[in-house]
Structure formats: C-alpha cells, structure tokens
Design a protein around this motif. Structure first.
Motif, PDB file in Angstrom:
ATOM      1  N   LYS A   8       0.761  -1.241  -0.062  1.00 18.03           N
ATOM      2  CA  LYS A   8      -0.098  -0.008  -0.010  1.00 18.03           C
ATOM      3  C   LYS A   8       0.918   1.255   0.037  1.00 18.03           C
ATOM      4  N   ILE A   9       0.629   2.159  -0.859  1.00 22.08           N
ATOM      5  CA  ILE A   9       1.315   3.326  -0.946  1.00 22.08           C
ATOM      6  C   ILE A   9       0.255   4.613  -0.612  1.00 22.08           C
ATOM      7  N   THR A  10       0.728   5.331   0.233  1.00 20.37           N
ATOM      8  CA  THR A  10      -0.333   6.559   0.580  1.00 20.37           C
ATOM      9  C   THR A  10       0.277   8.201   0.457  1.00 20.37           C
ATOM     10  N   PHE A  11      -0.598   8.859  -0.128  1.00 18.01           N
ATOM     11  CA  PHE A  11      -0.120  10.143  -0.325  1.00 18.01           C
ATOM     12  C   PHE A  11      -1.318  11.055  -0.099  1.00 18.01           C
ATOM     13  N   GLU A  12      -0.996  12.255   0.596  1.00 19.13           N
ATOM     14  CA  GLU A  12      -1.925  13.148   1.302  1.00 19.13           C
ATOM     15  C   GLU A  12      -1.868  14.432   0.671  1.00 19.13           C
ATOM     16  N   ARG A  13      -2.831  14.985   0.250  1.00 20.34           N
ATOM     17  CA  ARG A  13      -2.687  16.584  -0.063  1.00 20.34           C
ATOM     18  C   ARG A  13      -4.022  17.132   0.547  1.00 20.34           C
ATOM     19  N   THR A  14      -3.706  18.541   0.861  1.00 20.16           N
ATOM     20  CA  THR A  14      -4.810  19.303   1.184  1.00 20.16           C
ATOM     21  C   THR A  14      -4.920  20.367  -0.252  1.00 20.16           C
ATOM     22  N   PHE A  15      -6.073  20.384  -0.720  1.00 22.63           N
ATOM     23  CA  PHE A  15      -6.393  21.149  -1.786  1.00 22.63           C
ATOM     24  C   PHE A  15      -6.918  22.706  -1.295  1.00 22.63           C
ATOM     25  N   THR A  16      -6.222  23.621  -1.944  1.00 18.39           N
ATOM     26  CA  THR A  16      -6.512  24.803  -1.679  1.00 18.39           C
ATOM     27  C   THR A  16      -7.333  25.668  -2.821  1.00 18.39           C
ATOM     28  N   ILE A  17      -7.725  26.883  -2.677  1.00 18.54           N
ATOM     29  CA  ILE A  17      -8.637  27.548  -3.352  1.00 18.54           C
ATOM     30  C   ILE A  17      -7.723  27.943  -4.544  1.00 18.54           C
ATOM     31  N   GLU A  18      -6.411  28.268  -4.281  1.00 20.91           N
ATOM     32  CA  GLU A  18      -5.757  28.374  -5.600  1.00 20.91           C
ATOM     33  C   GLU A  18      -5.514  27.142  -6.565  1.00 20.91           C
ATOM     34  N   ASP A  19      -5.451  26.055  -6.018  1.00 20.05           N
ATOM     35  CA  ASP A  19      -5.543  24.903  -6.849  1.00 20.05           C
ATOM     36  C   ASP A  19      -6.863  24.888  -7.760  1.00 20.05           C
ATOM     37  N   VAL A  20      -7.976  25.032  -7.196  1.00 17.53           N
ATOM     38  CA  VAL A  20      -9.134  25.145  -7.568  1.00 17.53           C
ATOM     39  C   VAL A  20      -9.167  26.012  -8.616  1.00 17.53           C
ATOM     40  N   GLU A  21      -8.624  27.234  -8.589  1.00 22.46           N
ATOM     41  CA  GLU A  21      -8.632  28.319  -9.504  1.00 22.46           C
ATOM     42  C   GLU A  21      -7.637  28.202 -10.800  1.00 22.46           C
ATOM     43  N   LEU A  22      -6.575  27.328 -10.547  1.00 23.85           N
ATOM     44  CA  LEU A  22      -5.505  27.113 -11.416  1.00 23.85           C
ATOM     45  C   LEU A  22      -6.300  26.058 -12.401  1.00 23.85           C
ATOM     46  N   PHE A  23      -6.661  24.981 -11.584  1.00 28.45           N
ATOM     47  CA  PHE A  23      -7.175  23.855 -12.406  1.00 28.45           C
ATOM     48  C   PHE A  23      -8.420  24.293 -13.419  1.00 28.45           C
ATOM     49  N   THR A  24      -9.386  25.348 -12.998  1.00 32.10           N
ATOM     50  CA  THR A  24     -10.209  25.838 -13.693  1.00 32.10           C
ATOM     51  C   THR A  24      -9.821  26.589 -15.037  1.00 32.10           C
ATOM     52  N   ASP A  38     -19.228  28.619  -1.346  1.00 32.42           N
ATOM     53  CA  ASP A  38     -20.495  28.179  -0.480  1.00 32.42           C
ATOM     54  C   ASP A  38     -20.425  29.233   0.436  1.00 32.42           C
ATOM     55  N   GLU A  39     -21.605  29.126   1.491  1.00 32.92           N
ATOM     56  CA  GLU A  39     -21.746  29.986   2.751  1.00 32.92           C
ATOM     57  C   GLU A  39     -20.252  29.820   3.583  1.00 32.92           C
ATOM     58  N   GLN A  40     -19.417  28.915   3.530  1.00 34.25           N
ATOM     59  CA  GLN A  40     -18.312  28.651   4.298  1.00 34.25           C
ATOM     60  C   GLN A  40     -17.016  29.138   3.571  1.00 34.25           C
ATOM     61  N   GLY A  41     -17.291  29.737   2.531  1.00 36.82           N
ATOM     62  CA  GLY A  41     -16.268  30.313   1.948  1.00 36.82           C
ATOM     63  C   GLY A  41     -15.412  29.093   1.037  1.00 36.82           C
ATOM     64  N   ARG A  42     -16.027  28.054   0.796  1.00 40.37           N
ATOM     65  CA  ARG A  42     -15.014  26.906   0.211  1.00 40.37           C
ATOM     66  C   ARG A  42     -15.690  26.857  -1.488  1.00 40.37           C
ATOM     67  N   PHE A  43     -14.796  26.106  -2.267  1.00 44.36           N
ATOM     68  CA  PHE A  43     -14.938  25.911  -3.411  1.00 44.36           C
ATOM     69  C   PHE A  43     -15.141  24.453  -3.727  1.00 44.36           C
ATOM     70  N   VAL A  44     -15.756  23.665  -4.447  1.00 44.28           N
ATOM     71  CA  VAL A  44     -15.999  22.513  -4.845  1.00 44.28           C
ATOM     72  C   VAL A  44     -14.803  22.127  -5.651  1.00 44.28           C
ATOM     73  N   VAL A  45     -13.930  21.218  -5.381  1.00 42.88           N
ATOM     74  CA  VAL A  45     -12.864  20.819  -6.095  1.00 42.88           C
ATOM     75  C   VAL A  45     -13.272  19.912  -7.233  1.00 42.88           C
ATOM     76  N   GLN A  46     -12.687  20.293  -8.494  1.00 42.73           N
ATOM     77  CA  GLN A  46     -13.058  19.307  -9.676  1.00 42.73           C
ATOM     78  C   GLN A  46     -12.949  18.008  -9.633  1.00 42.73           C
ATOM     79  N   GLY A  47     -13.510  17.040  -9.918  1.00 46.74           N
ATOM     80  CA  GLY A  47     -13.452  15.684  -9.747  1.00 46.74           C
ATOM     81  C   GLY A  47     -12.010  15.217 -10.443  1.00 46.74           C
ATOM     82  N   LEU A  48     -11.870  15.864 -11.409  1.00 51.42           N
ATOM     83  CA  LEU A  48     -10.382  15.334 -12.168  1.00 51.42           C
ATOM     84  C   LEU A  48      -9.376  15.828 -11.419  1.00 51.42           C
ATOM     85  N   LEU A  49      -9.419  17.058 -10.694  1.00 45.20           N
ATOM     86  CA  LEU A  49      -8.280  17.328  -9.706  1.00 45.20           C
ATOM     87  C   LEU A  49      -8.048  16.573  -8.677  1.00 45.20           C
ATOM     88  N   THR A  50      -9.287  16.075  -7.957  1.00 43.50           N
ATOM     89  CA  THR A  50      -9.106  15.112  -6.907  1.00 43.50           C
ATOM     90  C   THR A  50      -8.613  13.772  -7.618  1.00 43.50           C
TER      91      THR A  50
END
Length: 125
Positions: A8-24, A38-50
């Motif tokens: 098992k190989i594990t990788f972890e990442r925290t997605f940022t608003i900047e990640d979403v903007e760049l991928f957009t 959204d009302e909490q200031g979050r953006f939905v991360v694109q599925g393909l970015l995930t």
C-alpha cells in the motif's frame, strides 16, 4: 522504485482555493460550484483535480497508464485534506516482457469519509 503485490502506497494532499482556480483555468471546467464559494467560503474541487491523487502515485513509479477507473462518491472542497491509499493488486511481466501493474485506490477525507475510489493499470517505463 520497487513495488510488491499487496503493498500500500499512501499520498496526502490538502486542496487550496488556488488549486481550484488554477485547475479551472487549465481545464476550462468553470461550473458555478468551482468559481463561486459556498456559505463557508469553500469551492468544490473538480473531480479530475481530486483524481490527480492516484495519478501522482502512478507518476512516482513511472507508470504509463492504460486504464483508469474513477467512482466519485462525495464532493471535495477547498481546505479538505485527502489521503489516497493505492494498493498494488498485480505486478508482473506482460506478454512483451514489460513490467505491468494493476492497482486499486481509495481516497478518504479528513472526516474519514471515502470521496473517490477506483483503479488504474499500465506498464512501468
């Protein structure tokens, strides 16, 4: 890098608003949920970015992908930390004497909820 069946190989990442903007910008995936917080200031991360999480592990091992299967289970938001566990299911020589690899993976958010699962296979260059 060497891998073994059952590893098992594990990788972890925290997605940022900047990640979403760049991928957009790169993908042109400009769905309103990716460009309006959204009302909490979050953006939905694109599925393909995930989906870059398991492909990062494939890149670490120089896998030339042949198939990729994704099942998107829950949305991922900017600020979410996602852990991707990639399991080596098969690792052997193919009919052309190349190292072939088959994997499965599961991506889990910081709330321990599965957000993405799937598999990829290919050859190691």
């Amino acid at each position: 890098m060497k891998v073994q069946v059952g590893e098992k190989i594990t990788f972890e990442r925290t997605f940022t608003i900047e990640d979403v903007e760049l991928f957009t910008k790169v993908s042109k995936d400009e769905g309103v949920h990716h460009i309006t917080p959204d009302e909490q200031g979050r953006f939905v991360v694109q599925g393909l970015l995930t989906a870059t999480l398991p492909t990062k592990v494939g890149g670490d091992f120089n896998v030339l992908a042949r198939t990729m299967n994704f099942e998107f289970l829950r949305p991922v938001f900017s600020g979410d930390t996602i852990r991707c566990d990639v399991m080596i299911e098969q690792f052997e020589l193919d009919e052309k004497n190349r190292q072939a690899i088959d994997t499965s993976f599961s991506c889990i958010n910081q709330l321990n909820k599965e957000v993405l699962k799937g598999s990829f296979s290919g050859i190691i260059l």
